[in-house]
Design an enzyme around this catalytic site. Structure first.
Site, PDB file in Angstrom:
ATOM      1  N   LYS A   1      41.302  52.935  50.411  1.00  0.00           N
ATOM      2  CA  LYS A   1      42.145  53.059  49.154  1.00  0.00           C
ATOM      3  C   LYS A   1      41.488  52.827  47.842  1.00  0.00           C
ATOM      4  O   LYS A   1      40.881  51.857  47.780  1.00  0.00           O
ATOM      5  CB  LYS A   1      43.403  51.728  49.575  1.00  0.00           C
TER       6      LYS A   1
ATOM      7  N   GLU B   1      33.033  41.271  48.958  1.00  0.00           N
ATOM      8  CA  GLU B   1      32.017  41.364  48.107  1.00  0.00           C
ATOM      9  C   GLU B   1      32.854  41.093  46.635  1.00  0.00           C
ATOM     10  O   GLU B   1      33.452  41.964  46.025  1.00  0.00           O
ATOM     11  CB  GLU B   1      31.396  42.494  48.194  1.00  0.00           C
TER      12      GLU B   1
ATOM     13  N   GLU C   1      33.252  34.685  34.530  1.00  0.00           N
ATOM     14  CA  GLU C   1      32.762  35.848  34.595  1.00  0.00           C
ATOM     15  C   GLU C   1      33.432  36.799  33.334  1.00  0.00           C
ATOM     16  O   GLU C   1      34.724  37.080  33.997  1.00  0.00           O
ATOM     17  CB  GLU C   1      32.575  36.318  35.938  1.00  0.00           C
TER      18      GLU C   1
END
Length: 471
Positions: free
Chosen positions: A167, A240, A370
């Site tokens: 996807k 991840e 981040e």
């Protein structure tokens, strides 16, 4: 319209999804928006194709992977142009992703296999450890490196004997869909299926009872949702996720020698990579010199549309991320001193100048979180033990690096970092042969290397009793 690949057929779908040019903020094309029926067809096709694909030899599967890599190389000019269009990045960066990373990972896993291991053999028994394919793998790809990360999931999944449903990210679907069109005549029907669509399609894939494994690259927040959705079927998950990579500059480092590399590894893809430098810790003795050097490089960099031959850095890829980066620019102004960039240009597109922030400390959002954009905080330290503790204090632990003239000493410091990957005098040095693990809230599992094949395989022991001698 670029089409989806489902069961060996190229499919337009029943509805469209707008694709926005990040250089203008305007819609420039549409792709199919996969619905529940499309997801169901893709999973069913992958399930039907699985037994025959599993039963091929690793060498036969490897030949097909190499053919896929060759097809990418043959069509690299078209693929790179599409990637520049949908991401806004410069052509050189698109070529690196397509020809170095994607092709490199496809070729590395071609023919790779996990051989049986002999565990015990004595007079009474022989015990072997085998690794066997899982079945259908669902792969959800992010927007920041869509071609590389798709290849990095497809290659080990197929090499292990699984089939796959990919996807794409809603904002960067074009190049990955085009891969499906190019591979339609190479890969047996149903072995690779590529869908485009919004988050609903991804959620259906994660929850599907016929999907044995999900591999996802993206934010930690979304990773948590995927874990929860995968729990009812107990499917395997590789995540991840986000990173807040620290780089530590030791007092013996040569600022002039390493500043260009530090700059490159901090602002690669305009900071839109999970494992680039996000926090730069510099010893007191070098602090001013390093801040001046990085600020000078950032101020002289050219941020422009990737179609511009002069472009060195492109825009933030999508509006949602652009707005997050603008928020962090505000945080940077409040927490420290901006010595390069910081002023967002007027006009169309999601352009943010490369921004360097000094005199900032741990505890500030721009350091602890981040931004996933072109903002680099530079933090002062005076004690190595203290800076290691500060680097490790983050909930993220994806990558980190240590820089110094004494390589042996720098390596000893690097070994004390808790991140899954640690580099010395380099950063984010990706290589298909080298495992890339994630620790803490940066995820779990591993990609890359032979170890990156194992999450796509199930363990099985075969324990054979030997005949008892008569008499």
């Amino acid at each position: 319209m670029v089409r989806m690949l489902i069961g060996g057929e190229l499919v337009e779908g029943t509805r469209g999804l707008d694709v926005v040019d990040p250089c203008t903020g305007g819609i420039f094309t549409q792709v199919p928006d996969a619905d529940a029926a499309d997801v169901e067809r893709a999973v069913a096709a992958a399930k039907a194709a699985y037994p025959a694909w599993r039963d091929l030899t690793p060498a036969a599967r490897g030949e097909i992977l190499r053919a896929m890599a060759a097809k990418v190389t043959e069509n690299a000019e078209e693929l790179c142009a599409l990637l520049v269009q949908e991401t806004g990045r410069p052509m050189g960066l698109a070529q690196f992703e397509v020809l170095h990373l994607a092709v490199g990972y496809l070729n590395y896993y071609a023919g790779l296999e996990a051989l049986p291991e002999l565990i015990v053999e004595d007079d009474t028994r022989r015990v072997e450890l085998h690794r066997k394919a899982l079945g259908v793998v669902g792969a959800i790809v992010p927007w920041n490196a869509p071609v590389f990360i798709a290849a990095n999931k497809i290659a080990p999944a197929l090499a292990a004997g699984n089939t796959i449903v990919v996807k794409t990210a809603p904002t960067t679907p074009l190049t990955t869909l085009r891969l499906g069109e190019l591979w339609a005549d190479i890969v047996p029907a149903g072995v690779v299926n590529i869908l485009s669509g919004g988050n609903d399609a991804g959620a259906l894939l994660v929850a599907h009872e016929d999907v044995a494994k999900i591999t996802f690259t993206g934010s930690t927040e979304t990773g948590r949702k995927i874990m929860a959705s995968a729990a009812p079927t107990l499917k395997r998950v590789t995540l991840e996720l986000g990173g807040n990579d620290a780089a530590i500059i030791l007092p013996d480092a040569d600022v002039a020698a390493i500043a260009p590399a530090i700059f490159a590894f901090a602002f690669f893809n305009s900071g839109q990579v999970c494992a680039v430098i996000k926090r730069l810790y510099v010893h007191d003795s070098l602090y001013d010199a390093m801040c001046d050097a990085i600020a000078g490089l950032a101020s002289s960099a050219t941020v422009a549309p990737g179609s511009d031959a002069a472009a060195e850095f492109g825009p933030v890829q999508n509006k949602a991320q652009y707005e997050k980066v603008l928020h962090y620019l505000g945080e940077a102004r409040a927490a420290g001193q901006i010595v390069a960039g910081g002023d967002v240009p007027e006009g169309a597109g999601y352009f943010v100048p490369l921004t360097v922030v000094r005199d900032v400390s741990d505890g500030a959002a721009i350091v602890d979180e981040e931004p996933f954009g072109p903002i680099l905080p530079i933090i002062r330290y005076s004690d190595v033990d203290d800076v290691v503790a500060r680097a490790n204090a983050s909930p993220f632990a994806l990558g980190g690096s240590v820089w110094g003239s004494d390589t042996a000493a720098a390596t000893k410091v690097a070994a004390r970092l808790e991140s899954g990957s640690v580099w010395v005098n380099q950063h984010c040095a990706l290589d298909p042969q080298v495992p890339f693990p994630a620790n803490k809230q940066s995820g779990f599992g591993v990609e890359g290397g032979v170890e990156g094949l194992y999450p796509y395989l199930a363990l099985q022991t075969i324990n054979v009793a030997k005949p008892v001698a008569a008499g």
